[in-house]
Motif scaffolding. Structure first.
Motif, mmCIF file in Angstrom:
data_model
loop_
_atom_site.group_PDB
_atom_site.id
_atom_site.type_symbol
_atom_site.label_atom_id
_atom_site.label_comp_id
_atom_site.label_asym_id
_atom_site.label_seq_id
_atom_site.Cartn_x
_atom_site.Cartn_y
_atom_site.Cartn_z
ATOM 1 N N LEU A 114 41.980 -6.327 -3.930
ATOM 2 C CA LEU A 114 42.471 -5.672 -5.137
ATOM 3 C C LEU A 114 41.460 -5.671 -6.274
ATOM 4 O O LEU A 114 41.830 -5.565 -7.444
ATOM 5 C CB LEU A 114 43.789 -6.303 -5.607
ATOM 6 N N SER A 115 40.200 -5.755 -5.952
ATOM 7 C CA SER A 115 39.183 -5.601 -6.988
ATOM 8 C C SER A 115 39.128 -4.130 -7.390
ATOM 9 O O SER A 115 39.603 -3.247 -6.660
ATOM 10 C CB SER A 115 37.815 -6.048 -6.484
ATOM 11 N N ARG A 116 38.531 -3.855 -8.538
ATOM 12 C CA ARG A 116 38.365 -2.472 -8.987
ATOM 13 C C ARG A 116 37.629 -1.646 -7.927
ATOM 14 O O ARG A 116 38.013 -0.513 -7.632
ATOM 15 C CB ARG A 116 37.594 -2.445 -10.305
ATOM 16 N N GLU A 117 36.593 -2.226 -7.342
ATOM 17 C CA GLU A 117 35.787 -1.515 -6.358
ATOM 18 C C GLU A 117 36.598 -1.204 -5.094
ATOM 19 O O GLU A 117 36.495 -0.101 -4.529
ATOM 20 C CB GLU A 117 34.548 -2.338 -5.990
ATOM 21 N N GLU A 118 37.407 -2.156 -4.657
ATOM 22 C CA GLU A 118 38.171 -1.965 -3.421
ATOM 23 C C GLU A 118 39.300 -0.954 -3.606
ATOM 24 O O GLU A 118 39.541 -0.106 -2.735
ATOM 25 C CB GLU A 118 38.715 -3.313 -2.954
ATOM 26 N N ILE A 119 39.991 -1.019 -4.737
ATOM 27 C CA ILE A 119 41.050 -0.040 -5.003
ATOM 28 C C ILE A 119 40.448 1.358 -5.090
ATOM 29 O O ILE A 119 40.972 2.320 -4.505
ATOM 30 C CB ILE A 119 41.808 -0.396 -6.299
ATOM 31 N N SER A 120 39.339 1.486 -5.817
ATOM 32 C CA SER A 120 38.678 2.788 -5.968
ATOM 33 C C SER A 120 38.197 3.328 -4.624
ATOM 34 O O SER A 120 38.324 4.530 -4.335
ATOM 35 C CB SER A 120 37.503 2.674 -6.937
#
Length: 266
Positions: free
Chosen positions: A100-106
């Motif tokens: 659920l990091s910004r990078e993973e969600i994006s």
């Protein structure tokens, strides 16, 4: 089919959503197309899918999304549907590691947009939670994606009541868009969470039900037919006597409910 407005959004959904787990995998493309055609012909407009469907099987990954995307392209019906999918699920080989990091969600949003062949996702779900991550950080990421036009509205799945409240409070106090819906495990069947093989799944309980009643937050549950529990019991394909019923549903409560259901059905 009844149409239901999702509060706080411009979305009006059919009262029944169609689960897309088997599309393109255990249900081939031809049969998947036929089922989606029949669903839409009967007034349906929300097909539930996810980035992870059906990545536990050999073959093309995220095949459900790709199949739905191809079907929408061929039928030219994207604007008649609520395009919805789920992301931020752990990788199947490392279920204990949240994503659920910004990078993973994006990353997941971009992949879903490509496979679904759309410019924006109407309702985007976080498939799991990371309770060690501040809910405010996650809400900021989702709001940024909404500002970019990649998603319109968003919701959560398998989040506890406490975490939903944390996220909603952060959004309210910071003038941000909040969750528009929640997708918990919920059906007529009673569920014993202690016997659930996947501890990351969250079941609708009394506190969560009260949250929905008090706030008006929309609930769009998964496993709403309890994997066909009562139908299979009625047809003799399952029995409480030989323990063929899944452990999470094997309870006196469901025995009693089954008896009452048969009486009502007659």
């Amino acid at each position: 089919m009844e149409q239901v407005k999702i509060p706080g959004t411009e979305l009006t959904s059919s009262s029944l959503a169609l689960g897309g787990v088997p599309f393109g995998s255990t249900l081939d493309e031809k049969k998947s197309f036929a089922l989606m055609d029949a669903y839409v012909a009967n007034g349906g407009n929300m097909i539930d899918t996810a980035e992870v469907y059906a990545n536990w099987l050999p073959g093309e990954k995220s095949i459900s999304e790709s199949t739905i995307g191809h079907w929408m392209k061929v039928r030219g019906n994207r604007n008649k549907l609520i395009v919805t999918t789920k992301g931020a699920h752990p990788r199947m080989s490392t279920m204990q590691i949240s994503r659920l990091s910004r990078e993973e969600i994006s990353e997941d949003v971009e992949g879903s947009l490509r496979r679904l062949q759309v410019d924006t996702i109407d309702l985007y779900w976080l498939h799991r939670d990371d309770r060690d991550r501040n809910a405010g950080e996650i809400m900021e990421t989702l709001n940024d994606l909404a500002k970019e036009g990649k998603i319109r509205y968003f919701g959560c799945s398998n989040w506890t009541t406490e975490r939903i409240l944390e996220a909603q409070l952060y959004a309210e106090s910071h003038g941000l868009q909040a969750f528009s819906a929640n997708q918990p495990m919920w059906s007529l069947a009673s569920v014993d969470p202690s016997k659930n093989e996947d501890p990351t799944l969250v079941v609708m309980d009394e506190n969560m039900f009260k949250l929905h009643c008090d706030t008006g937050l929309t609930s769009i549950p998964y496993s709403s037919q309890a994997q066909g529990l009562f139908t299979k019991l009625n047809e003799g394909r399952l029995s409480f006597n030989n323990d063929s019923v899944a452990a999470i549903y094997r309870s006196n409560s469901n025995r009693e409910k089954f008896d009452r259901i048969r009486i009502l059905a007659e």
